[in-house]
Design a protein around this motif. Structure first.
Motif, PDB file in Angstrom:
ATOM      1  N   ALA A  34      -5.069  -1.789 -24.172  1.00  0.00           N
ATOM      2  CA  ALA A  34      -5.315  -0.748 -25.172  1.00  0.00           C
ATOM      3  C   ALA A  34      -5.206   0.612 -24.503  1.00  0.00           C
ATOM      4  O   ALA A  34      -5.721   0.818 -23.410  1.00  0.00           O
ATOM      5  CB  ALA A  34      -6.691  -0.925 -25.794  1.00  0.00           C
ATOM      6  N   GLY A  35      -4.517   1.519 -25.156  1.00  0.00           N
ATOM      7  CA  GLY A  35      -4.373   2.866 -24.619  1.00  0.00           C
ATOM      8  C   GLY A  35      -3.177   3.034 -23.693  1.00  0.00           C
ATOM      9  O   GLY A  35      -2.871   4.154 -23.302  1.00  0.00           O
ATOM     10  N   GLN A  36      -2.501   1.934 -23.362  1.00  0.00           N
ATOM     11  CA  GLN A  36      -1.290   2.030 -22.548  1.00  0.00           C
ATOM     12  C   GLN A  36      -0.259   2.841 -23.313  1.00  0.00           C
ATOM     13  O   GLN A  36      -0.078   2.640 -24.501  1.00  0.00           O
ATOM     14  CB  GLN A  36      -0.732   0.630 -22.258  1.00  0.00           C
ATOM     15  N   PHE A  37       0.410   3.750 -22.636  1.00  0.00           N
ATOM     16  CA  PHE A  37       1.460   4.512 -23.304  1.00  0.00           C
ATOM     17  C   PHE A  37       2.505   3.555 -23.827  1.00  0.00           C
ATOM     18  O   PHE A  37       2.936   2.651 -23.128  1.00  0.00           O
ATOM     19  CB  PHE A  37       2.102   5.518 -22.362  1.00  0.00           C
ATOM     20  N   GLN A  42       8.629   1.939 -20.143  1.00  0.00           N
ATOM     21  CA  GLN A  42       7.450   1.496 -19.407  1.00  0.00           C
ATOM     22  C   GLN A  42       6.382   1.145 -20.431  1.00  0.00           C
ATOM     23  O   GLN A  42       6.186   1.854 -21.393  1.00  0.00           O
ATOM     24  CB  GLN A  42       6.960   2.569 -18.432  1.00  0.00           C
ATOM     25  N   GLY A  43       5.724   0.077 -20.229  1.00  0.00           N
ATOM     26  CA  GLY A  43       4.723  -0.329 -21.204  1.00  0.00           C
ATOM     27  C   GLY A  43       5.337  -1.035 -22.397  1.00  0.00           C
ATOM     28  O   GLY A  43       4.953  -0.786 -23.543  1.00  0.00           O
ATOM     29  N   ILE A  44       6.303  -1.919 -22.142  1.00  0.00           N
ATOM     30  CA  ILE A  44       7.038  -2.563 -23.235  1.00  0.00           C
ATOM     31  C   ILE A  44       6.122  -3.356 -24.160  1.00  0.00           C
ATOM     32  O   ILE A  44       6.351  -3.391 -25.362  1.00  0.00           O
ATOM     33  CB  ILE A  44       8.198  -3.442 -22.711  1.00  0.00           C
ATOM     34  N   HIS A  50       2.871  -1.709 -30.908  1.00  0.00           N
ATOM     35  CA  HIS A  50       2.638  -0.504 -31.725  1.00  0.00           C
ATOM     36  C   HIS A  50       3.803  -0.274 -32.690  1.00  0.00           C
ATOM     37  O   HIS A  50       3.586   0.145 -33.834  1.00  0.00           O
ATOM     38  CB  HIS A  50       2.425   0.722 -30.837  1.00  0.00           C
ATOM     39  N   SER A  51       5.033  -0.541 -32.250  1.00  0.00           N
ATOM     40  CA  SER A  51       6.201  -0.362 -33.124  1.00  0.00           C
ATOM     41  C   SER A  51       6.159  -1.327 -34.295  1.00  0.00           C
ATOM     42  O   SER A  51       6.467  -0.957 -35.435  1.00  0.00           O
ATOM     43  CB  SER A  51       7.497  -0.547 -32.336  1.00  0.00           C
ATOM     44  N   CYS A  52       5.780  -2.570 -34.026  1.00  0.00           N
ATOM     45  CA  CYS A  52       5.660  -3.548 -35.125  1.00  0.00           C
ATOM     46  C   CYS A  52       4.550  -3.142 -36.092  1.00  0.00           C
ATOM     47  O   CYS A  52       4.734  -3.204 -37.310  1.00  0.00           O
ATOM     48  CB  CYS A  52       5.408  -4.947 -34.574  1.00  0.00           C
ATOM     49  N   ALA A  53       3.421  -2.723 -35.561  1.00  0.00           N
ATOM     50  CA  ALA A  53       2.305  -2.314 -36.413  1.00  0.00           C
ATOM     51  C   ALA A  53       2.680  -1.116 -37.281  1.00  0.00           C
ATOM     52  O   ALA A  53       2.273  -1.032 -38.440  1.00  0.00           O
ATOM     53  CB  ALA A  53       1.081  -1.985 -35.561  1.00  0.00           C
ATOM     54  N   THR A 180       2.460   9.312 -27.667  1.00  0.00           N
ATOM     55  CA  THR A 180       2.898   8.880 -26.343  1.00  0.00           C
ATOM     56  C   THR A 180       4.387   9.006 -26.102  1.00  0.00           C
ATOM     57  O   THR A 180       4.833   8.885 -24.971  1.00  0.00           O
ATOM     58  CB  THR A 180       2.482   7.422 -26.076  1.00  0.00           C
ATOM     59  N   THR A 181       5.162   9.238 -27.136  1.00  0.00           N
ATOM     60  CA  THR A 181       6.612   9.352 -26.941  1.00  0.00           C
ATOM     61  C   THR A 181       7.119  10.770 -27.147  1.00  0.00           C
ATOM     62  O   THR A 181       8.310  11.004 -27.095  1.00  0.00           O
ATOM     63  CB  THR A 181       7.387   8.390 -27.886  1.00  0.00           C
TER      64      THR A 181
END
Length: 182
Positions: A34-37, A42-44, A50-53, A180-181
């Motif tokens: 949780a909280g990973q960029f 990086q952080g696939i 997060h992209s699916c959500a 994060t992006t």
């Protein structure tokens, strides 16, 4: 790229020998929690969940566009204690290169990660891009047996717990990818 990394490793080890400075070189599996960029480079695990959500479009890139790339993941909290112990111990002569990773127990392909996301967030199409990238590799699962021998270390957080934690974070922070992006 691998030649340049080897050169840097050797430079660090020689520096340590020249100035009697302890040098540890740690290689890590993909850090995930949780909280990973959430970035594709990086952080696939965080990026994909997060992209699916957020119902964003996704692509399987390279390797036939099938999502067969495999990575292992490691929760950052599994590192703290062992890194402190490492810093207070002397590396073997010539330095030490040590892998800290989730290993085979905490590995899955991008296709498997997507299937997990579909169970959690609902069906989500993925585009296929068959053209590969020059430095992408199909399988990166690190072997941490040396870390276990040197420090009695094993990753403690199972893959299912890591994925659930990231998904809960995605539910609670729907704008995380925007933060994060940027």
């Amino acid at each position: 790229v691998e030649e340049a990394l080897e050169w840097l490793r050797q430079l660090a080890l020689e520096y340590g020998l020249s100035f009697n400075f302890p040098v540890w070189i740690n290689r890590l599996g993909v850090l995930a929690g949780a909280g990973q960029f959430g970035r594709a480079d990086q952080g696939i695990f965080s990026f994909w969940i997060h992209s699916c959500a957020a119902r964003r479009s996704l692509k399987f890139i390279g390797f036939g566009g099938e999502g067969f790339q495999v990575r292992d993941c490691l929760h950052p909290r599994d590192l703290g204690e062992v890194l402190a112990r490492q810093m207070h111990s002397a590396p073997p002569p010539g330095g030490a290169i040590t892998n800290f990773a989730g290993g085979a127990a905490n590995r899955l392909s991008l296709r498997q990660l997507h299937a997990w996301c579909e169970q959690r967030f609902g069906s989500r199409p993925v585009q296929k891009e068959t053209v590969g990238r020059p430095f992408d590799v199909p399988w990166v699962v690190l072997d941490s047996r040396l870390a276990e021998q040197r420090f009695g270390w094993k990753p403690a957080t199972p893959l299912a717990d890591i994925l659930d934690e990231i998904a809960a974070h995605a539910d609670q922070n729907p704008g995380w990818l925007d933060l994060t992006t940027a």
